[in-house]
Design a protein around this motif. Sequence first.
Motif, PDB file in Angstrom:
ATOM      1  N   ALA A 121       0.828  -1.208   0.000  1.00 30.95           N
ATOM      2  CA  ALA A 121       0.000   0.000   0.000  1.00 30.95           C
ATOM      3  C   ALA A 121       0.862   1.258   0.000  1.00 30.95           C
ATOM      4  N   GLY A 122       1.949   1.240   0.772  1.00 29.82           N
ATOM      5  CA  GLY A 122       2.831   2.405   0.822  1.00 29.82           C
ATOM      6  C   GLY A 122       3.500   2.670  -0.512  1.00 29.82           C
ATOM      7  N   SER A 123       3.912   1.604  -1.200  1.00 35.07           N
ATOM      8  CA  SER A 123       4.541   1.760  -2.510  1.00 35.07           C
ATOM      9  C   SER A 123       3.566   2.339  -3.519  1.00 35.07           C
ATOM     10  N   VAL A 124       2.327   1.858  -3.490  1.00 40.20           N
ATOM     11  CA  VAL A 124       1.307   2.357  -4.408  1.00 40.20           C
ATOM     12  C   VAL A 124       1.056   3.841  -4.169  1.00 40.20           C
ATOM     13  N   LEU A 125       0.885   4.231  -2.915  1.00 42.02           N
ATOM     14  CA  LEU A 125       0.596   5.629  -2.589  1.00 42.02           C
ATOM     15  C   LEU A 125       1.762   6.543  -2.961  1.00 42.02           C
ATOM     16  N   LEU A 126       2.975   6.130  -2.607  1.00 49.01           N
ATOM     17  CA  LEU A 126       4.147   6.950  -2.908  1.00 49.01           C
ATOM     18  C   LEU A 126       4.351   7.078  -4.416  1.00 49.01           C
ATOM     19  N   ALA A 127       4.225   5.961  -5.122  1.00 46.61           N
ATOM     20  CA  ALA A 127       4.407   5.989  -6.575  1.00 46.61           C
ATOM     21  C   ALA A 127       3.358   6.873  -7.237  1.00 46.61           C
ATOM     22  N   TYR A 128       2.134   6.813  -6.744  1.00 49.97           N
ATOM     23  CA  TYR A 128       1.063   7.636  -7.304  1.00 49.97           C
ATOM     24  C   TYR A 128       1.369   9.122  -7.113  1.00 49.97           C
ATOM     25  N   LEU A 129       1.795   9.511  -5.924  1.00 52.59           N
ATOM     26  CA  LEU A 129       2.053  10.921  -5.638  1.00 52.59           C
ATOM     27  C   LEU A 129       3.220  11.458  -6.465  1.00 52.59           C
ATOM     28  N   ALA A 188       4.368  10.194  -9.328  1.00 48.35           N
ATOM     29  CA  ALA A 188       3.967  10.214 -10.734  1.00 48.35           C
ATOM     30  C   ALA A 188       2.952  11.320 -11.007  1.00 48.35           C
ATOM     31  N   LYS A 189       2.099  11.607 -10.038  1.00 48.47           N
ATOM     32  CA  LYS A 189       1.115  12.681 -10.198  1.00 48.47           C
ATOM     33  C   LYS A 189       1.809  14.020 -10.393  1.00 48.47           C
ATOM     34  N   ARG A 190       2.977  14.161  -9.774  1.00 47.19           N
ATOM     35  CA  ARG A 190       3.750  15.403  -9.916  1.00 47.19           C
ATOM     36  C   ARG A 190       4.498  15.450 -11.252  1.00 47.19           C
ATOM     37  N   LEU A 191       5.042  14.308 -11.669  1.00 46.48           N
ATOM     38  CA  LEU A 191       5.902  14.284 -12.846  1.00 46.48           C
ATOM     39  C   LEU A 191       5.184  13.863 -14.127  1.00 46.48           C
ATOM     40  N   LEU A 192       4.355  12.819 -14.034  1.00 47.08           N
ATOM     41  CA  LEU A 192       3.637  12.281 -15.195  1.00 47.08           C
ATOM     42  C   LEU A 192       2.185  12.027 -14.804  1.00 47.08           C
ATOM     43  N   PRO A 193       1.403  13.081 -14.614  1.00 47.67           N
ATOM     44  CA  PRO A 193       0.059  12.928 -14.042  1.00 47.67           C
ATOM     45  C   PRO A 193      -0.868  12.014 -14.831  1.00 47.67           C
ATOM     46  N   ARG A 194      -0.759  11.966 -16.158  1.00 51.93           N
ATOM     47  CA  ARG A 194      -1.658  11.127 -16.955  1.00 51.93           C
ATOM     48  C   ARG A 194      -1.404   9.648 -16.735  1.00 51.93           C
ATOM     49  N   TYR A 195      -0.209   9.305 -16.264  1.00 50.82           N
ATOM     50  CA  TYR A 195       0.143   7.886 -16.101  1.00 50.82           C
ATOM     51  C   TYR A 195       0.349   7.517 -14.638  1.00 50.82           C
ATOM     52  N   ALA A 196      -0.198   8.335 -13.744  1.00 53.35           N
ATOM     53  CA  ALA A 196       0.027   8.108 -12.315  1.00 53.35           C
ATOM     54  C   ALA A 196      -0.527   6.763 -11.860  1.00 53.35           C
ATOM     55  N   VAL A 197      -1.729   6.418 -12.299  1.00 57.13           N
ATOM     56  CA  VAL A 197      -2.331   5.150 -11.872  1.00 57.13           C
ATOM     57  C   VAL A 197      -1.572   3.971 -12.471  1.00 57.13           C
ATOM     58  N   LEU A 198      -1.160   4.072 -13.720  1.00 59.17           N
ATOM     59  CA  LEU A 198      -0.396   3.008 -14.361  1.00 59.17           C
ATOM     60  C   LEU A 198       0.909   2.752 -13.619  1.00 59.17           C
ATOM     61  N   ILE A 199       1.624   3.815 -13.292  1.00 59.66           N
ATOM     62  CA  ILE A 199       2.889   3.678 -12.575  1.00 59.66           C
ATOM     63  C   ILE A 199       2.653   3.104 -11.181  1.00 59.66           C
ATOM     64  N   ALA A 200       1.587   3.568 -10.513  1.00 62.34           N
ATOM     65  CA  ALA A 200       1.264   3.041  -9.183  1.00 62.34           C
ATOM     66  C   ALA A 200       0.943   1.554  -9.248  1.00 62.34           C
ATOM     67  N   LEU A 201       0.216   1.139 -10.289  1.00 63.67           N
ATOM     68  CA  LEU A 201      -0.122  -0.278 -10.458  1.00 63.67           C
ATOM     69  C   LEU A 201       1.137  -1.108 -10.678  1.00 63.67           C
ATOM     70  N   ALA A 202       2.025  -0.626 -11.547  1.00 65.22           N
ATOM     71  CA  ALA A 202       3.253  -1.362 -11.832  1.00 65.22           C
ATOM     72  C   ALA A 202       4.112  -1.509 -10.574  1.00 65.22           C
ATOM     73  N   VAL A 203       4.264  -0.425  -9.837  1.00 63.04           N
ATOM     74  CA  VAL A 203       5.053  -0.465  -8.605  1.00 63.04           C
ATOM     75  C   VAL A 203       4.397  -1.388  -7.578  1.00 63.04           C
ATOM     76  N   GLY A 204       3.059  -1.344  -7.502  1.00 61.36           N
ATOM     77  CA  GLY A 204       2.347  -2.219  -6.562  1.00 61.36           C
ATOM     78  C   GLY A 204       2.520  -3.686  -6.885  1.00 61.36           C
ATOM     79  N   VAL A 205       2.492  -4.033  -8.172  1.00 62.48           N
ATOM     80  CA  VAL A 205       2.703  -5.426  -8.571  1.00 62.48           C
ATOM     81  C   VAL A 205       4.108  -5.885  -8.193  1.00 62.48           C
TER      82      VAL A 205
END
Length: 400
Positions: free
Chosen positions: A158-166, A168-185
Motif C-alpha cells: 500500500a505504501g509503494s502504491v501511494l508513494l508511486a502515485y504521488l 507520478a502525479k507530480r511528474l507524469l500525471p496522466r500515467y500516475a495510476v499506471l505507474i502506481a499499479l506497476a510499482v504495486g505489482v
Amino acid sequence: MEPAPRPRLLRDASLSAVLAGLVAVVVSYSGPLVIVLAAASAGHLDTAQTSSWVWAISIGSGLTCIGLSLRTRIPVITAWSTPGAALLVTSLGAYSYAEAIGAFLITGAVITLIGLTGVFGWLMRQVPAAVVSAMLAGILFSFGTHVFTSLGTAPVIAGSVLLAYLVAKRLLPRYAVLIALAVGVVASAATSRLHVHVGTMELARPVLTTPEFSVASLVGIAVPLTLATLASQNAPGMAVLTASGYRPEDRLLIGTTGLVSTALAPFGSHAINLAAITAAICTGPESHPDPRRRYVAGVSCGAFYLLIGAFGSTLVAFFAGLPKELVAAIAGVALFGALAGGITGAVKEEKDREAALITFLATASGVTLFGIGSAFWGLVFGVAAHLVLSGRWRRRTAEA
C-alpha cells in the motif's frame, strides 16, 4: 491525395483511458464477482451453470459498455448487480435454478419498462446537484480510506502504491495510476504476496436454461432484485455520470441494460446495470483530462469484460490471486479525483451544505434497510433534508 482520417475512436484513444478501463475490470473481478460465486454456491449450482453465469454477466457488461459508450460518447460503465447478488446468497437456495432464471427474466423486463418510460430518469432529475455530489463522495469514501487501512496489513504494498502515485502525479500525471499499479505489482511480488495463476485456457460454454415462473420466486427474488438494482446500482450510476459533468440519456442507458439483462437471463445473468464505483474510475480526470475523450475508457472496460467473459472462470482465478491490499490501494488512488470532485460539488452552495452532509454521512455509513443499500438511503435522507431546509414547507413557515 490526402490520407484518409483515422476513425474517431483511434484519434481519441489514450493509454490513460485504456488503463482506466483495465483498473475498473480488475476491481470488478477482484471484489464483486466473489459475491456472485458465493450466491452460486448457496444455490447449489454446478460448475457448468456457474461458468455460464460468469459468462453471461461478463458478456452483458462488455457489450453494454462498448455499445453505450460509442453511442453516447461518454464513459458508460456497466456491471452486474452486486447488491442483487448479495440478496441471492441468502435466497437462491430456496428455489430451483429454473425458477431463479424466470425471476431474472421478469426483473430484466420490469427494469426495461421503467427505463424506457423515462420514469426513473425523471425522478433522478429532481434530486439537487449537491445531494448527488454528496452521494458520490459517500460511495467513494471507504475506497479512499482503504488506501490507508491497507497500510496496517500490507505496508510495503500500500505504501509503494501511494508513494508511486504521488510522485507520478507530480511528474507524469496522466500515467500516475499506471505507474502506481506497476510499482504495486512489483512490491507484491517482492513480498511474496502475488499468487496469480492461470490454468488451462478454455472458452466458456454458456448453458441455456428454460425458465419457470412461480409466485414464490417472483416475490422472493424478482421484487427485491428489481428494487436493489434500480436503487443501489442504477441510481448511483446515473449520479456518477451527472456529477462528472455528463448528461446521460436515462431511457437509453436503463432501457438498454434492462434489455440485455432480459436477453441473457436464460444463461444465468441476474441483472446488468450502470456501475458506480468502477464508473468513477473511468469518468474522472485520471482517465483523460478531456471529458470528451473519456468514453474510450468505457470501450476499453467493455473489451476487457468480453475477453475475460469469453474464458469464463478461467481468468477469474488470475484476479483472485492479486493481494486484496493491492486492489484496494489501486482502486483508492484511482478514485481520488472523483472523490475530490464529489466533495467539491457537495459543499459548493452554502444553502445545500447541510442536506449534502446528511447525504454523505448516510451513504458513507454503509447502512442497509429492507435489503437496499446506503447509496439509495443517502439520496432519500438528503432530498428529505433539502425539502425541509430549502423547500416550499420552509418558505410557507417563514411567510406565516
